[in-house]
Design a protein around this motif. Structure first.
Motif, PDB file in Angstrom:
ATOM      1  N   HIS A 170      -5.182   3.319   3.321  1.00 35.30           N
ATOM      2  CA  HIS A 170      -5.280   1.842   3.295  1.00 35.30           C
ATOM      3  C   HIS A 170      -4.202   1.219   4.186  1.00 35.30           C
ATOM      4  N   GLU A 184       0.847  -1.207   0.000  1.00 34.32           N
ATOM      5  CA  GLU A 184       0.000   0.000   0.000  1.00 34.32           C
ATOM      6  C   GLU A 184       0.881   1.255   0.000  1.00 34.32           C
ATOM      7  N   GLN A 204     -11.286  -2.565  -3.687  1.00 30.14           N
ATOM      8  CA  GLN A 204     -10.540  -2.875  -4.914  1.00 30.14           C
ATOM      9  C   GLN A 204     -11.437  -2.866  -6.154  1.00 30.14           C
ATOM     10  N   GLU A 208     -11.454   0.712  -6.978  1.00 24.98           N
ATOM     11  CA  GLU A 208     -10.140   1.173  -7.441  1.00 24.98           C
ATOM     12  C   GLU A 208      -9.906   0.783  -8.902  1.00 24.98           C
ATOM     13  N   GLU A 265      -4.115   5.607  -0.600  1.00 25.62           N
ATOM     14  CA  GLU A 265      -3.235   4.461  -0.347  1.00 25.62           C
ATOM     15  C   GLU A 265      -2.630   4.540   1.054  1.00 25.62           C
ATOM     16  N   GLU A 321      -3.489  -1.848  -9.779  1.00 26.80           N
ATOM     17  CA  GLU A 321      -4.656  -2.141  -8.941  1.00 26.80           C
ATOM     18  C   GLU A 321      -5.093  -3.602  -9.075  1.00 26.80           C
TER      19      GLU A 321
HETATM   20 FE1  FEO Z   1      -4.782   0.302  -1.766  1.00 30.50          FE
HETATM   21 FE2  FEO Z   1      -5.186   1.126  -4.677  1.00 30.50          FE
HETATM   22  O1  FEO Z   1      -5.161  -0.212  -3.425  1.00 30.50           O
END
Ligand code: FEO
Length: 168
Positions: free
Chosen positions: A53, A17, A127, A130, A50, A94
């Motif tokens: 995350h 990440e 995801q 994303e 990110e 991704e």
């Molecule tokens: Fe954290 Fe773009 O996946």
């Protein structure tokens, strides 16, 4: 309490990440250098996501009695050919992250760790968004096909993206 194998796997994911954050900052910097400030903004926001995350995983490891271990972050790509190339790389990246989250989930299922499975569900859903977000923009760029007016209009659209932190 997290098992050692899950603790290690989530720590590895934190590194991925943070690498994602790094590569998106590098893309933002390239886009700034060619004057596409809306796309630059899009990737700065993406980099912030990110980081978020990674932080969610940081807190989860701590809450489950594990220990966060940070490793070296790889150097991101510096130069790019075009916005299209950037979004192709971002989409592929991704897809790689989705696969990695899937493998983490497989491990949590194998270990029958319900708390980790529940935690990872958020990432599975994230995801989907994303990949869709990168794919949608890539499709638009392919439609525009390098035409200036279309590119500037898309750049303006992407300049409106903001980072909205979700509750952890
Ligand atoms: Fe954290 Fe773009 O996946």
């Amino acid at each position: 309490m997290l098992s050692k194998s899950l603790e290690q796997a989530i720590n590895t994911q934190i590194n991925k990440e943070l690498f994602s954050e790094y590569i998106y900052f590098s893309m933002a910097a390239y886009l700034a250098s060619i004057g596409l400030e809306g796309m630059e903004n899009f990737f700065i926001v993406q980099a912030q996501e990110e980081h978020f995350h990674a932080m969610k995983m940081y807190h989860f490891i701590n809450e489950r009695g594990g220990r966060v271990k940070l490793e070296q972050i790889d150097k991101p790509q510096f130069d790019f050919e075009s916005p299209i190339e950037i979004f192709e790389i971002a989409l592929n990246h991704e897809k790689f992250i989705s696969k990695s989250i899937g493998e983490l989930m497989d491990l949590a299922i194998k270990e029958n760790d319900h708390a980790t499975k529940s935690f990872l569900n958020w990432y599975v859903d994230e995801q989907v968004e994303e990949e869709d977000s990168m794919d949608t923009i890539l499709n638009k760029l392919n439609l525009i096909n390098g035409q200036g007016q279309g590119l500037l209009s898309l750049d303006k659209e992407l300049g409106a993206r903001t980072f909205i932190p979700e509750e952890e």
